[in-house]
Design a protein around this motif. Structure first.
Motif, PDB file in Angstrom:
ATOM      1  N   LYS A  51      51.513 -22.650  13.829  1.00  0.00           N
ATOM      2  CA  LYS A  51      51.437 -21.483  12.952  1.00  0.00           C
ATOM      3  C   LYS A  51      51.289 -21.890  11.488  1.00  0.00           C
ATOM      4  O   LYS A  51      50.504 -21.305  10.738  1.00  0.00           O
ATOM      5  N   LEU A  52      52.041 -22.925  11.075  1.00  0.00           N
ATOM      6  CA  LEU A  52      52.027 -23.371   9.685  1.00  0.00           C
ATOM      7  C   LEU A  52      50.956 -24.428   9.410  1.00  0.00           C
ATOM      8  O   LEU A  52      50.801 -24.843   8.265  1.00  0.00           O
ATOM      9  N   ARG A  53      50.255 -24.866  10.455  1.00  0.00           N
ATOM     10  CA  ARG A  53      49.261 -25.945  10.329  1.00  0.00           C
ATOM     11  C   ARG A  53      49.912 -27.174   9.693  1.00  0.00           C
ATOM     12  O   ARG A  53      49.367 -27.795   8.777  1.00  0.00           O
ATOM     13  N   ASN A  54      51.074 -27.545  10.191  1.00  0.00           N
ATOM     14  CA  ASN A  54      51.859 -28.620   9.606  1.00  0.00           C
ATOM     15  C   ASN A  54      51.566 -29.934  10.329  1.00  0.00           C
ATOM     16  O   ASN A  54      52.057 -30.173  11.435  1.00  0.00           O
ATOM     17  N   ILE A  55      50.760 -30.778   9.705  1.00  0.00           N
ATOM     18  CA  ILE A  55      50.374 -32.050  10.302  1.00  0.00           C
ATOM     19  C   ILE A  55      51.592 -32.966  10.463  1.00  0.00           C
ATOM     20  O   ILE A  55      51.746 -33.651  11.479  1.00  0.00           O
ATOM     21  N   ILE A  56      52.456 -32.967   9.453  1.00  0.00           N
ATOM     22  CA  ILE A  56      53.647 -33.817   9.495  1.00  0.00           C
ATOM     23  C   ILE A  56      54.533 -33.433  10.673  1.00  0.00           C
ATOM     24  O   ILE A  56      55.088 -34.291  11.374  1.00  0.00           O
ATOM     25  N   GLN A  57      54.660 -32.136  10.919  1.00  0.00           N
ATOM     26  CA  GLN A  57      55.514 -31.683  12.016  1.00  0.00           C
ATOM     27  C   GLN A  57      54.938 -32.061  13.368  1.00  0.00           C
ATOM     28  O   GLN A  57      55.691 -32.322  14.318  1.00  0.00           O
ATOM     29  N   LEU A  58      53.623 -32.098  13.484  1.00  0.00           N
ATOM     30  CA  LEU A  58      53.007 -32.555  14.727  1.00  0.00           C
ATOM     31  C   LEU A  58      53.392 -34.011  15.011  1.00  0.00           C
ATOM     32  O   LEU A  58      53.723 -34.370  16.144  1.00  0.00           O
ATOM     33  N   ALA A  59      53.351 -34.839  13.972  1.00  0.00           N
ATOM     34  CA  ALA A  59      53.767 -36.231  14.143  1.00  0.00           C
ATOM     35  C   ALA A  59      55.247 -36.309  14.502  1.00  0.00           C
ATOM     36  O   ALA A  59      55.661 -37.129  15.333  1.00  0.00           O
ATOM     37  N   GLY A  60      56.052 -35.427  13.905  1.00  0.00           N
ATOM     38  CA  GLY A  60      57.471 -35.386  14.224  1.00  0.00           C
ATOM     39  C   GLY A  60      57.727 -34.993  15.667  1.00  0.00           C
ATOM     40  O   GLY A  60      58.639 -35.524  16.313  1.00  0.00           O
ATOM     41  N   ILE A  61      56.922 -34.071  16.186  1.00  0.00           N
ATOM     42  CA  ILE A  61      57.066 -33.652  17.579  1.00  0.00           C
ATOM     43  C   ILE A  61      56.749 -34.811  18.522  1.00  0.00           C
ATOM     44  O   ILE A  61      57.430 -35.006  19.542  1.00  0.00           O
ATOM     45  N   LEU A  62      55.739 -35.604  18.196  1.00  0.00           N
ATOM     46  CA  LEU A  62      55.418 -36.773  19.018  1.00  0.00           C
ATOM     47  C   LEU A  62      56.584 -37.764  19.025  1.00  0.00           C
ATOM     48  O   LEU A  62      56.929 -38.324  20.072  1.00  0.00           O
ATOM     49  N   ALA A  63      57.197 -37.976  17.849  1.00  0.00           N
ATOM     50  CA  ALA A  63      58.345 -38.885  17.777  1.00  0.00           C
ATOM     51  C   ALA A  63      59.532 -38.319  18.554  1.00  0.00           C
ATOM     52  O   ALA A  63      60.239 -39.042  19.263  1.00  0.00           O
ATOM     53  N   PHE A  64      59.734 -37.019  18.441  1.00  0.00           N
ATOM     54  CA  PHE A  64      60.827 -36.363  19.159  1.00  0.00           C
ATOM     55  C   PHE A  64      60.611 -36.456  20.663  1.00  0.00           C
ATOM     56  O   PHE A  64      61.552 -36.706  21.430  1.00  0.00           O
ATOM     57  N   HIS A  65      59.382 -36.276  21.092  1.00  0.00           N
ATOM     58  CA  HIS A  65      59.061 -36.348  22.517  1.00  0.00           C
ATOM     59  C   HIS A  65      59.327 -37.750  23.054  1.00  0.00           C
ATOM     60  O   HIS A  65      59.844 -37.907  24.178  1.00  0.00           O
ATOM     61  N   PHE A 116      51.508 -38.871  26.428  1.00  0.00           N
ATOM     62  CA  PHE A 116      50.139 -39.367  26.264  1.00  0.00           C
ATOM     63  C   PHE A 116      49.135 -38.220  26.189  1.00  0.00           C
ATOM     64  O   PHE A 116      48.149 -38.290  25.447  1.00  0.00           O
ATOM     65  N   VAL A 117      49.391 -37.157  26.932  1.00  0.00           N
ATOM     66  CA  VAL A 117      48.510 -35.984  26.861  1.00  0.00           C
ATOM     67  C   VAL A 117      48.608 -35.334  25.483  1.00  0.00           C
ATOM     68  O   VAL A 117      47.595 -34.933  24.887  1.00  0.00           O
ATOM     69  N   LEU A 118      49.823 -35.244  24.945  1.00  0.00           N
ATOM     70  CA  LEU A 118      50.021 -34.642  23.627  1.00  0.00           C
ATOM     71  C   LEU A 118      49.296 -35.433  22.539  1.00  0.00           C
ATOM     72  O   LEU A 118      48.720 -34.847  21.609  1.00  0.00           O
ATOM     73  N   ILE A 119      49.317 -36.753  22.655  1.00  0.00           N
ATOM     74  CA  ILE A 119      48.622 -37.587  21.665  1.00  0.00           C
ATOM     75  C   ILE A 119      47.142 -37.231  21.621  1.00  0.00           C
ATOM     76  O   ILE A 119      46.531 -37.134  20.541  1.00  0.00           O
ATOM     77  N   PHE A 120      46.545 -37.012  22.773  1.00  0.00           N
ATOM     78  CA  PHE A 120      45.117 -36.691  22.853  1.00  0.00           C
ATOM     79  C   PHE A 120      44.806 -35.408  22.077  1.00  0.00           C
ATOM     80  O   PHE A 120      43.838 -35.353  21.299  1.00  0.00           O
ATOM     81  N   TYR A 121      45.624 -34.368  22.264  1.00  0.00           N
ATOM     82  CA  TYR A 121      45.353 -33.098  21.594  1.00  0.00           C
ATOM     83  C   TYR A 121      45.766 -33.106  20.123  1.00  0.00           C
ATOM     84  O   TYR A 121      45.153 -32.411  19.305  1.00  0.00           O
ATOM     85  N   VAL A 122      46.781 -33.892  19.769  1.00  0.00           N
ATOM     86  CA  VAL A 122      47.190 -33.973  18.363  1.00  0.00           C
ATOM     87  C   VAL A 122      46.083 -34.588  17.515  1.00  0.00           C
ATOM     88  O   VAL A 122      45.889 -34.202  16.357  1.00  0.00           O
TER      89      VAL A 122
END
Length: 352
Positions: A75-89, A147-153
């Motif tokens: 929603k916020l188009r937050n690139i940093i948060q996407l990277a944070g989600i990958l680290a959290f995952h 690994f699937v999330l990395i592809f779409y991120v």
């Protein structure tokens, strides 16, 4: 080039679907394991049995938190948060693997040669052997979905980079300040989860209600939540006095995490943490490091107050940008671009 609407692209929808699917699978696996233990044992007889319901509660919290963070990032188009989600995952993979060890410690407590009891022994047909496959499946599913999330991120990075450009323009100084702001907001959200994870384990598994430590943990909950919320408000609205108070409270909260780490290994209290020490230690250390990073980034963001970023913090990213073939007025075609060296924009940019 267009800034697509929320959930308007395949990458966005696939990103959410992947997180939702793995959340369902993991919670079903853990739920089955918990149900089998409940059916085979009297969980009230041994405090160690609380490990599995706590495990289920933590995974429920983690999966809901990750899904909400994913919607929020898109929603916020937050690139940093996407990277944070990958680290959290990735951290969830580690947590799930740790829980296999701790569940075994709780369910395998009898010794002897031979050990023949189906409850308390590690033998074919025992309660541990019946739940072990489901517990092992959890980290495997989470790792595969990572690994699937990395592809779409990767696709989302390019998409969101254009969205941020429309909010703050191409000024490199402003762009850097905005990135630090996004990092700070992301850290505050993960601070909340780590604190909630530590608190949930302490209240469900370890602490007795009639102890001073239980009361201290209860009192710490509203204080830390107020700290995180207040810091977020101060950061977004650039309220200096509130930001100062939040940074001071962060240092106090750090001392709380140090105190808990000491309690985990202190001889007088170590036995009560025996079955959850690995997970609690991991959560507490991560929470300590995250809060320290939040304090450091908070100082950096505080230095950027009153430097022209306040409007960008409260400005919504446009849902979609399109180009019309003709200007709506004579003056529109003569407008200068602030990031093309003053070149005339022939087509008019309109935002839906």
């Amino acid at each position: 080039m267009a800034v697509e609407r929320f959930l308007g692209t395949t990458a966005q929808r696939a990103f959410i679907a992947t997180i939702a699917f793995q959340a369902i699978v993991v919670l079903v696996m853990v739920g089955i394991a918990f149900g089998r233990v409940e059916a085979a044992t009297d969980t009230s007889k041994r405090p160690e049995y609380k490990t599995l319901p706590c495990y289920l509660a933590l995974f429920g919290l983690a999966e809901v938190f990750e899904l909400l963070m994913a919607f929020d990032a898109l929603k916020l188009r937050n690139i940093i948060q996407l990277a944070g989600i990958l680290a959290f995952h990735l951290a969830l993979v580690v947590f799930a693997a740790l829980q296999v060890h701790e569940a075994r410690s709780a369910l395998v407590f009898k010794t002897g040669n031979p050990c023949t009891d189906l409850i308390g022994c590690d033998i074919p047909g025992s309660i541990w052997r019946r739940v072990e496959p489901f517990l092992i499946t959890a980290p495997c599913v989470i790792a595969a979905s990572w690994f699937v999330l990395i592809f779409y991120v990767r696709a989302l990075f390019g998409e969101f980079g254009w969205a941020v450009f429309h909010v703050i323009g191409a000024n490199p100084v402003t762009k850097t300040m905005y990135q630090w702001y996004q990092i700070m907001i992301c850290l505050l959200k993960f601070d909340f989860f780590c604190f909630a994870g530590v608190t949930m384990q302490l209240l469900i598994v370890v602490l007795q209600q009639n102890t001073a430590e239980f009361g201290l943990t209860i009192v710490a909950i509203p204080i830390v939540l107020s700290l995180l919320i207040g810091c977020g408000i101060a950061l977004k609205r650039e309220i200096k006095w509130l930001m100062t108070a939040s940074l001071i409270l962060m240092l106090a909260a750090e001392s709380y995490f140090i105190y808990k780490l000491v309690r985990f290994y202190e001889p007088s209290s170590a036995p009560q943490y025996a079955t959850t020490r690995a997970t609690l230690t991991t959560f507490t250390i991560v929470a300590f490091l995250l809060l320290f990073a939040t304090f450091a980034v908070g100082l950096r963001c505080f230095a950027d107050f009153d430097k022209g970023l306040a409007q960008a913090k409260i400005q919504d990213v446009p849902e979609k940008v399109i180009y019309s073939s003709a200007p709506s007025s004579p003056s529109a075609a003569e407008r200068q671009s602030s990031y093309k060296g003053g070149a005339v924009l022939a087509p008019r940019i309109s935002i839906e």
